[in-house]
Design a protein around this motif. Structure first.
Motif, PDB file in Angstrom:
ATOM      1  N   GLY A  47       8.800   6.868   6.011  1.00 40.24           N
ATOM      2  CA  GLY A  47       8.496   7.219   7.396  1.00 40.24           C
ATOM      3  C   GLY A  47       9.231   6.320   8.377  1.00 40.24           C
ATOM      4  N   ASP A  48       8.466   5.782   9.330  1.00 39.08           N
ATOM      5  CA  ASP A  48       9.080   4.927  10.352  1.00 39.08           C
ATOM      6  C   ASP A  48       8.861   3.444  10.070  1.00 39.08           C
ATOM      7  OD1 ASP A  48       6.392   4.769  10.837  1.00 39.08           O
ATOM      8  OD2 ASP A  48       6.458   5.854  12.748  1.00 39.08           O
ATOM      9  N   THR A  49       8.514   3.109   8.829  1.00 38.38           N
ATOM     10  CA  THR A  49       8.252   1.723   8.457  1.00 38.38           C
ATOM     11  C   THR A  49       9.551   1.016   8.073  1.00 38.38           C
ATOM     12  OG1 THR A  49       6.050   2.288   7.658  1.00 38.38           O
ATOM     13  CG2 THR A  49       6.981   0.204   6.896  1.00 38.38           C
ATOM     14  N   VAL A  50       9.670  -0.219   8.504  1.00 38.79           N
ATOM     15  CA  VAL A  50      10.795  -1.081   8.119  1.00 38.79           C
ATOM     16  C   VAL A  50      10.215  -2.302   7.427  1.00 38.79           C
ATOM     17  CG1 VAL A  50      12.820  -2.361   8.916  1.00 38.79           C
ATOM     18  CG2 VAL A  50      12.098  -0.287  10.132  1.00 38.79           C
ATOM     19  N   VAL A  51      10.754  -2.648   6.255  1.00 38.58           N
ATOM     20  CA  VAL A  51      10.239  -3.763   5.475  1.00 38.58           C
ATOM     21  C   VAL A  51      11.258  -4.900   5.458  1.00 38.58           C
ATOM     22  CG1 VAL A  51       9.469  -4.539   3.202  1.00 38.58           C
ATOM     23  CG2 VAL A  51       8.812  -2.274   4.039  1.00 38.58           C
TER      24      VAL A  51
ATOM     25  N   GLN B 164       6.710  -9.875   1.931  1.00 34.72           N
ATOM     26  CA  GLN B 164       7.188  -8.744   2.714  1.00 34.72           C
ATOM     27  C   GLN B 164       6.340  -8.605   3.974  1.00 34.72           C
ATOM     28  OE1 GLN B 164       7.280  -5.247   0.157  1.00 34.72           O
ATOM     29  NE2 GLN B 164       9.378  -5.736  -0.471  1.00 34.72           N
ATOM     30  N   ILE B 165       7.013  -8.304   5.089  1.00 36.24           N
ATOM     31  CA  ILE B 165       6.342  -8.043   6.355  1.00 36.24           C
ATOM     32  C   ILE B 165       6.842  -6.710   6.882  1.00 36.24           C
ATOM     33  CG2 ILE B 165       6.051  -8.783   8.755  1.00 36.24           C
ATOM     34  CD1 ILE B 165       6.082 -11.632   7.861  1.00 36.24           C
ATOM     35  N   ARG B 166       5.910  -5.854   7.312  1.00 32.95           N
ATOM     36  CA  ARG B 166       6.250  -4.506   7.754  1.00 32.95           C
ATOM     37  C   ARG B 166       6.306  -4.413   9.283  1.00 32.95           C
ATOM     38  NH1 ARG B 166       1.628  -1.085   5.859  1.00 32.95           N
ATOM     39  NH2 ARG B 166       0.521  -3.019   6.405  1.00 32.95           N
ATOM     40  N   TYR B 167       7.270  -3.616   9.717  1.00 33.27           N
ATOM     41  CA  TYR B 167       7.428  -3.270  11.128  1.00 33.27           C
ATOM     42  C   TYR B 167       7.446  -1.745  11.227  1.00 33.27           C
ATOM     43  CZ  TYR B 167       9.058  -8.111  11.954  1.00 33.27           C
ATOM     44  OH  TYR B 167       9.158  -9.471  12.030  1.00 33.27           O
ATOM     45  N   VAL B 168       7.154  -1.235  12.430  1.00 29.84           N
ATOM     46  CA  VAL B 168       7.248   0.196  12.699  1.00 29.84           C
ATOM     47  C   VAL B 168       8.260   0.410  13.811  1.00 29.84           C
ATOM     48  CG1 VAL B 168       6.052   2.212  13.615  1.00 29.84           C
ATOM     49  CG2 VAL B 168       4.930   0.777  11.933  1.00 29.84           C
TER      50      VAL B 168
END
Length: 580
Positions: free
Chosen positions: A147-151, A199-203
């Motif tokens: 989706g729109d997630t960036v790891v 890991q840290i997630r961004y949208v």
């Protein structure tokens, strides 16, 4: 010598002070011992003291480092150039985190910093200055996921610090610090590397980039050594969005005039004047040259009868030096006591409007409020502050500047590695006219000789400099607070110091008296020698150099030379010249 320091409390809390102490080495409170040379030099208005500590402050016992299965790759390179891809530039950042300030770890909000990120064709996403509590100029890399997630996977190299010798000089050695996924320790008083995940997630959606793994989940993006020891800096919440406000500038049809702005008060010791620009176009009113860093930026208001009104926060664009989105806005002021530091300072707060009373006949404007060029729109961070400003038309009249005055002096001290002086300088001629600050300079004399500042010693300048622009500051060796100027120097054993203002009007030069002071054995100043100078006739025609054997030198290198200055009236002067 490079000096890593934190500024004194009066400056840190953004309080205007006419007599801030010259010593700038700030002792810590004994609770924080960070390996970073860098310490925050400003406490934003949102700051709060915390009970967080660093590993070195734990009774001589280091906290547990990261788990054995977590390690850094020392062969990876810091990403210091903009990666290829689609650039999303100058997004408005709202970031909250911790930083080291005045011997403590504080929490604060970094509001309005302009940030960049890049989306590459292969799905990689890069963020510049991902941790806003310590700007590095470098990028970190993540990858688009579902989706729109960036790891983003950590640790990643983020900040490289040069080494220092015992005298504070930079060496060729360096230390690299990494960004880690971190969490608060079991004792609740420090940060440790999260051994469960890195890991840290961004949208990334709808013109915004938001970190979703944050303090609500007990997760921070922290700065630590290669062994995972926290050094006091982290961001625990981050988001960036597109700033939709646009800047304004006068149209070609507008009438643009030079105006004099007077602000502050003699009672508070912060009175000052400057030349600004005003433009009228129907009921539109534009005010320019109010930002020191962006003199071409304008703020747009409206003429409403006998008032000129600036509503809310008027967008002025991105300040290229500080990197913040800036706004011209009205502000109130109140005193706030900081018990942690036993210090009282003026605290600013936003007001809905900045209103000027407008006299159409004299074309003058007077406000009873304060106007501020502010960094960000959610928290107060004044880049330029104008208390109860008054505006009236200004016409340049050249003349000799009033005499400056050295108000405080500290000789070179071995324990600090520098000396310093404070100089009070007005922008007014002896005839009482406001001089154009862009044409005002000052000279410093040591032992009767004109001093030249060199970039190998003064890192805030690119070229050697004898004429120092009146409003020049690098927030290190040259600092300005209203009409008070602080200059640091590195000469030992001087017996006299002098200062002189210079007004350059085309081919003509106008000078104040050279105010010369004798330096006593105890480092105090006595006596004022008013050396009367020609007010514009003795203009410099040529400058030449010879070495001590008499050979002409086109470009002096390091060493001692004789400098001969020939003036337009035929006179000349030869002085000893030290090229460092």
């Amino acid at each position: 010598m490079r000096k890593f320091y934190t500024m004194l409390a009066a400056a840190l809390f953004a309080a205007t002070s006419f007599a801030q102490p010259l010593k700038r080495n700030l002792p810590t409170q004994g609770t924080i011992s960070s390996p970073l040379h860098y310490k925050a030099t400003l406490a934003p208005g949102t700051f709060q003291k915390t009970n967080l500590q660093l590993p070195e402050a734990k009774s001589g016992k280091l906290m547990m480092r990261h788990a054995p299965n977590l390690s850094v790759d020392p062969e990876t390179k810091i990403i210091n150039a903009q990666p290829a891809g689609t650039l999303y530039k100058n997004y408005y950042g709202i970031n909250a985190g911790h930083m080291v300030f005045w011997g403590d770890v504080i929490s604060t909000t970094i509001d309005g910093h302009a940030c960049d990120f890049v989306v590459a064709d292969d799905g990689a996403v890069y963020i510049k200055d991902a941790m806003q509590t310590l700007i590095s100029g470098n990028w970190i890399k993540g990858q688009k996921a579902e989706g729109d997630t960036v790891v983003f996977t950590f640790p990643q190299k983020y900040y490289m610090e040069p080494g220092m010798d015992d005298e504070g000089n930079e060496t060729t050695d360096s230390t690299t610090y990494y960004l880690w996924r971190m969490k608060i320790n079991d004792a609740g008083n420090s940060m440790v590397v999260d051994s469960a995940s890195q890991q840290i997630r961004y949208v990334l959606r709808n013109d915004s980039l938001i970190r979703i793994d944050n303090f609500r989940d007990g997760i921070v993006l922290g700065l630590a050594t290669d062994e995972g020891e926290w050094v006091g800096y982290d961001d625990f919440a981050s988001e960036w969005g597109k700033e939709t406000a646009t800047t304004a500038a006068p149209p070609a049809s507008a009438t643009i005039e030079d105006y004099e702005m007077a602000f502050g008060s003699e009672e508070n010791g912060d009175n000052d004047r400057r030349v600004v620009r005003v433009a009228f176009d129907g009921n539109d009113f534009y005010l320019g040259k109010i930002s020191d860093n962006e003199p071409e930026a304008w703020a747009k208001g409206q003429i409403e009868g006998d008032k000129v009104v600036f509503d809310g926060k008027v967008y002025m664009g991105v300040d290229s030096k500080t990197g913040y989105h800036t706004y011209f806005t009205g502000m109130g002021k109140k005193e706030v006591y900081y018990p942690e530091y036993d210090f009282t300072a003026d605290s600013l707060y936003f007001v809905d409007q900045l209103v000027f009373n407008y006299d159409r006949d004299t074309k003058t404007l007077v406000s009873e409020s304060n106007g501020v060029v502010n960094a960000g729109k959610n928290t107060t961070y004044a880049l330029n502050e104008y208390d109860t400003p008054t505006l009236k038309p200004w016409k340049e009249v050249a003349g000799a500047p009033k005499d400056p005055e050295i108000t405080d002096f500290m000789p070179y001290m071995d324990e600090y590695g520098y000396g310093a002086m404070q100089i009070y300088m007005e922008k007014e001629s002896t005839d009482g006219n406001l001089l154009n600050p862009d044409k005002l300079f000052y000279n410093i004399y040591f032992d009767g000789e004109l001093f030249t500042f060199y970039p190998d010693e003064y890192k805030g300048i690119k070229d050697e400099m004898t004429d120092v622009p009146m409003d020049f500051t690098d927030n290190n060796d040259f600092m300005v607070s209203g009409q008070m100027h602080t200059v640091y120097f590195f000469l030992q054993g001087i017996t006299s110091v002098g200062v002189q203002e210079v007004y350059k009007d085309g081919d003509k030069g106008y000078k104040s008296n050279l105010m010369s002071y004798t330096v006593n054995e105890d480092g105090t100043l006595t006596g004022i020698d008013r050396n009367i100078v020609n007010k514009g006739e003795a203009n410099v025609k040529s400058v030449s150099y010879t070495d001590l054997s008499g050979r002409t030198i086109s470009q002096p290198q390091h060493g001692i030379y004789l400098k001969t200055v020939k003036f337009a009236d035929g006179s000349q002067k030869t002085v000893k010249y030290l090229k460092r």
